[in-house]
Enzyme design. Structure first.
Site, short mmCIF file in Angstrom:
data_model
loop_
_atom_site.label_atom_id
_atom_site.label_comp_id
_atom_site.label_asym_id
_atom_site.label_seq_id
_atom_site.Cartn_x
_atom_site.Cartn_y
_atom_site.Cartn_z
N LYS A 179 0.78 -1.06 -0.07
CA LYS A 179 0.06 0.06 -0.03
C LYS A 179 0.73 1.25 0.07
CE LYS A 179 -2.26 1.56 3.68
NZ LYS A 179 -2.06 3.10 3.89
N ASP A 222 -3.34 4.28 -2.01
CA ASP A 222 -4.29 4.68 -0.83
C ASP A 222 -4.28 6.35 -0.94
OD1 ASP A 222 -5.92 4.81 1.21
OD2 ASP A 222 -4.22 4.39 2.70
N LYS A 237 -7.60 7.96 -1.30
CA LYS A 237 -8.74 8.39 -0.57
C LYS A 237 -9.30 9.48 -1.48
CE LYS A 237 -7.74 6.72 3.79
NZ LYS A 237 -6.26 6.59 3.73
N HIS A 290 -11.43 12.33 -2.88
CA HIS A 290 -12.69 12.79 -2.56
C HIS A 290 -12.83 14.41 -3.34
CE1 HIS A 290 -15.69 14.04 0.99
NE2 HIS A 290 -16.19 14.34 0.03
N ASP A 291 -13.84 14.51 -4.40
CA ASP A 291 -13.79 15.64 -4.93
C ASP A 291 -15.08 15.67 -6.02
OD1 ASP A 291 -12.93 18.09 -6.46
OD2 ASP A 291 -10.84 17.46 -5.65
N ILE A 292 -15.50 16.70 -6.75
CA ILE A 292 -16.49 16.44 -7.60
C ILE A 292 -16.42 15.38 -8.52
CG2 ILE A 292 -16.94 19.28 -7.45
CD1 ILE A 292 -15.83 19.20 -10.22
N GLY A 349 0.95 -2.50 8.97
CA GLY A 349 2.03 -1.77 8.76
C GLY A 349 3.19 -1.82 9.57
N ARG A 350 3.34 -1.22 10.65
CA ARG A 350 4.46 -1.26 11.43
C ARG A 350 4.74 -2.76 11.99
NH1 ARG A 350 2.59 4.24 14.03
NH2 ARG A 350 0.59 3.49 13.53
#
Length: 231
Positions: free
Chosen positions: A33, A60, A62, A64-66, A210-211
């Site tokens: 990712k 990844d 994400k 988010h818009d028109i 992840g970690r």
């Protein structure tokens, strides 16, 4: 593994460190990712570098818009050849539908399109702070239903919501679960957490970790242990 369940979250601010880690693990055992920090620092070339090494990439970002802007960003991700890309379900059904539609010409080569419901760091008080009075689980179901209606392949959700979503939205709707910590790991800043085996048993399809892997002395061993626990 034909369909590895583990997606390793790469969170590095140094390119050499990231590639040194990647070179320790086998692309047949996991996917990778790439999030906002790394993509902003190193751009599409970093994703191409991972592809060259044989890894499937979950981008990844994400979006988010028109609808027009969001769908063009999703198309750019498809052109880059990523395996999975995500958009915020709270952008609404028209935005998600436009993003799904723009992938049609790619056929079977298109990336999986996933909606982001409620971030795993958010609790009821956080939702109330932005004017959402529903419980997190109810809000997740609302957004996930919207995502399915818009033609998305699945959603990002916490493991606690997985069984509810499978029940309401069907087995084929993919659930991608962050906040996964192998037994004995630090909790970090993810509030709603579960072990890998618990998450898969609850209905999650893919696990973002992840970690616990990236900071391990022997990440390939940790990956092997996690994959063994899922069999």
């Amino acid at each position: 593994m034909n369909d590895p369940k583990v997606i390793v979250a790469l969170d590095y601010d140094n390119l050499a460190d990231a590639l040194a880690f990647v070179d320790k693990i086998d692309p047949s055992t996991c996917r990778l990712k790439v999030g906002k920090e790394m993509f902003t620092l190193f751009g599409p070339d970093f994703v191409r570098e991972l592809h060259k090494r044989g890894f499937s990439v979950f981008l990844d970002l994400k979006f988010h818009d028109i609808p027009n802007t969001c769908s063009k960003a999703v198309k750019a991700a498809a052109e880059l050849g990523v395996w999975m890309v995500n958009v915020h379900a709270s952008g609404g059904e028209r935005m998600m539908a436009a993003s799904r539609e723009i992938l049609e010409p790619y056929g079977k080569e298109r990336p999986l399109l996933i909606g982001v419901t409620v971030l795993t760091s958010m609790e009821s008080a956080d939702l109330q702070g932005i004017g959402i009075l529903s419980a997190p689980q109810d809000h997740v179901l609302r957004l996930a239903t919207l995502a399915k209606n818009a033609g998305l392949d699945g959603v990002v959700c916490s493991a606690q919501e997985a069984s509810l979503l499978k029940q309401h939205l069907g087995r084929e709707f993919k659930l991608v679960t962050p906040g996964i910590r192998p037994a004995g790991s630090e909790q970090g800043d993810q509030r709603r957490i579960m072990t890998p085996a618990q998450a898969i048993a609850s209905g999650s399809d893919y696990l973002v970790i992840g970690r616990p892997i990236t900071q391990a002395a022997h990440p390939e061993v940790v990956l092997e242990e996690i994959n063994s626990s899922l069999v």
